[in-house]
Design an enzyme around this catalytic site. Structure first.
Site, PDB file in Angstrom:
ATOM      1  N   SER A 214      30.043   1.702  47.013  1.00 24.29           N
ATOM      2  CA  SER A 214      29.374   0.514  47.528  1.00 24.29           C
ATOM      3  C   SER A 214      27.990   0.405  46.882  1.00 24.29           C
ATOM      4  O   SER A 214      27.503   1.332  46.246  1.00 24.29           O
ATOM      5  CB  SER A 214      29.249   0.591  49.048  1.00 24.29           C
ATOM      6  OG  SER A 214      30.515   0.550  49.667  1.00 24.29           O
ATOM      7  N   GLY A 215      27.384  -0.752  47.048  1.00 18.85           N
ATOM      8  CA  GLY A 215      26.096  -1.003  46.412  1.00 18.85           C
ATOM      9  C   GLY A 215      26.193  -1.997  45.276  1.00 18.85           C
ATOM     10  O   GLY A 215      25.182  -2.384  44.693  1.00 18.85           O
ATOM     11  N   HIS A 216      27.447  -2.428  44.952  1.00 15.14           N
ATOM     12  CA  HIS A 216      27.671  -3.371  43.854  1.00 15.14           C
ATOM     13  C   HIS A 216      28.171  -4.718  44.379  1.00 15.14           C
ATOM     14  O   HIS A 216      28.767  -5.492  43.632  1.00 15.14           O
ATOM     15  CB  HIS A 216      28.676  -2.798  42.859  1.00 15.14           C
ATOM     16  CG  HIS A 216      28.326  -1.428  42.373  1.00 15.14           C
ATOM     17  ND1 HIS A 216      27.131  -1.157  41.738  1.00 15.14           N
ATOM     18  CD2 HIS A 216      28.992  -0.244  42.454  1.00 15.14           C
ATOM     19  CE1 HIS A 216      27.072   0.130  41.444  1.00 15.14           C
ATOM     20  NE2 HIS A 216      28.188   0.706  41.874  1.00 15.14           N
TER      21      HIS A 216
ATOM     22  N   HIS B 221      24.433   2.133  38.294  1.00 10.81           N
ATOM     23  CA  HIS B 221      23.925   3.101  39.266  1.00 10.81           C
ATOM     24  C   HIS B 221      22.529   3.588  38.848  1.00 10.81           C
ATOM     25  O   HIS B 221      22.021   4.548  39.414  1.00 10.81           O
ATOM     26  CB  HIS B 221      24.862   4.306  39.381  1.00 10.81           C
ATOM     27  CG  HIS B 221      26.276   3.946  39.650  1.00 10.81           C
ATOM     28  ND1 HIS B 221      27.211   3.769  38.641  1.00 10.81           N
ATOM     29  CD2 HIS B 221      26.923   3.714  40.815  1.00 10.81           C
ATOM     30  CE1 HIS B 221      28.371   3.444  39.173  1.00 10.81           C
ATOM     31  NE2 HIS B 221      28.232   3.399  40.483  1.00 10.81           N
TER      32      HIS B 221
END
Length: 352
Positions: free
Chosen positions: A52-54, A216
């Site tokens: 996650s984070g995208h 990242h």
């Protein structure tokens, strides 16, 4: 750090539950965590996932005409084999399951294990490895090129093909062809902040940028001085246009033998007098106005080189938390790809 979080430990769970609350057609399993959309049993099920984070990738692309299921790992942490395995079992039909995997070492290991487990269960399964990022050929996180926003085009085009009744083998072949015709490059103007760390992933000087950054925060080609938007987009376009095509060996799942074999695969050359699909993608903290300034310059470069942009996406499609920066993706598209790109889609992040 002031963010709209409740607790750091529940960031992913809260956002996934919010998505489910907004999309009544999407179903949710918490332990292990994955989401899915009920598709026709007469079509191949497409499953992707990862850190996650995208967002909106991947959970925002679950729905009609795109992904059947998605597995959200924790922030910048790969999805686990049990998540992948259970999601695939949930959506599998007689037509089979196709994994779309970003080329990071951890992702590859976990999806590979899930493929083997599914095969032992008698599930028909295939896999596409995406590696569209031209910035580096090797890194601490990959064996070969990384995967970035080109993944969105693979998911959209192959998702449309699955909805039209393409077989598992046809979807696999198409996905590899899209990936091999796709190039991306990313640039960071500032770092992202991982919630658990509460500090920037890397430091840039007042007028520095990271050219070829990973999603990242992985290092790119060079750290350089920023001048203006046009100069930066020009440099990105040259990198995309002049990237040398090459052949590489990928692991490919042999569905008949039930084992991994080497597959020789070649990256396609970019040419003038050809049609392209373009993405100008924000990395999480870039103003929409700046994205359109970048697209204007990209369109000028493409026109000058007679790269015919026939479709485009401008917005946030594959982010890196709150990183300020952009990526540019060009897909050298054939008529089949363009037709499938145009096909109807209904997801949280992409609808037409």
């Amino acid at each position: 750090m002031k963010k709209l979080f409740n607790t750091v430990d529940n960031v992913v769970l809260d956002q996934v539950q919010g998505l489910i609350a907004s999309r009544k057609d999407i179903k949710f399993n918490q332990h292990p965590m994955y989401i899915w959309h009920e598709e026709s049993p007469n079509q191949v099920a497409l499953v992707s996932g990862g850190a996650s984070g995208h967002e909106p990738m991947h959970i925002g692309y679950v729905g009609k005409g795109m992904l059947t299921g998605a597995i959200p790992g924790e922030i910048f942490v790969r999805a686990t084999p049990d998540q992948i395995y259970e999601c695939a079992n949930q959506v599998s039909h007689e037509q089979g399951v196709l994994f779309i995997v970003k080329n990071y070492i951890g992702d590859g290991m976990n999806f590979k294990l899930a493929v083997e487990l599914l095969h032992s269960d008698g599930v028909k399964v295939g896999a596409i490895l995406v590696d569209d990022d031209i910035a580096v050929s090797e890194s601490l996180y990959t064996n070969g090129r990384r995967a970035v926003s080109g993944t969105v085009l693979v998911e959209k085009i192959v998702g449309a093909a699955a909805a039209r009744g393409y077989s598992l083998e046809q979807c696999e072949e198409l996905g590899r062809r899209v990936n091999n015709s796709c190039r991306s490059i990313s640039v960071a103007l500032s770092s992202c902040i991982v919630p658990a760390a509460d500090q920037p992933s890397f430091e840039l000087g007042k007028n520095e940028i990271e050219f070829g950054v990973g999603i990242h925060g992985e290092p790119g080609i060079e750290r350089m001085e920023f001048t203006n938007a046009n100069d930066l987009v020009d440099k990105m376009f040259v990198a995309l246009k002049e990237n040398t095509p090459y052949s590489r060996t990928l692991l490919c799942w042999d569905k008949e033998e039930g084992e991994w074999n080497d597959l020789e695969s070649a990256i396609n050359d970019f040419e003038s007098d050809h049609e392209y699909i373009a993405i100008v993608n924000g990395l999480g903290n870039t103003q929409t106005s700046e994205l359109y300034i970048a697209y204007k310059r990209l369109a000028e470069n493409c026109e000058k080189e007679n790269f015919k942009i026939v479709r485009n996406l401008v917005g946030e499609y594959c982010t890196a938390l709150d990183m300020e920066g952009i990526s540019i993706t060009l897909l050298k598209a054939d008529k089949e790809m363009i037709d499938l790109f145009d096909a109807p889609v209904n997801t949280a992040a992409m609808t037409w």
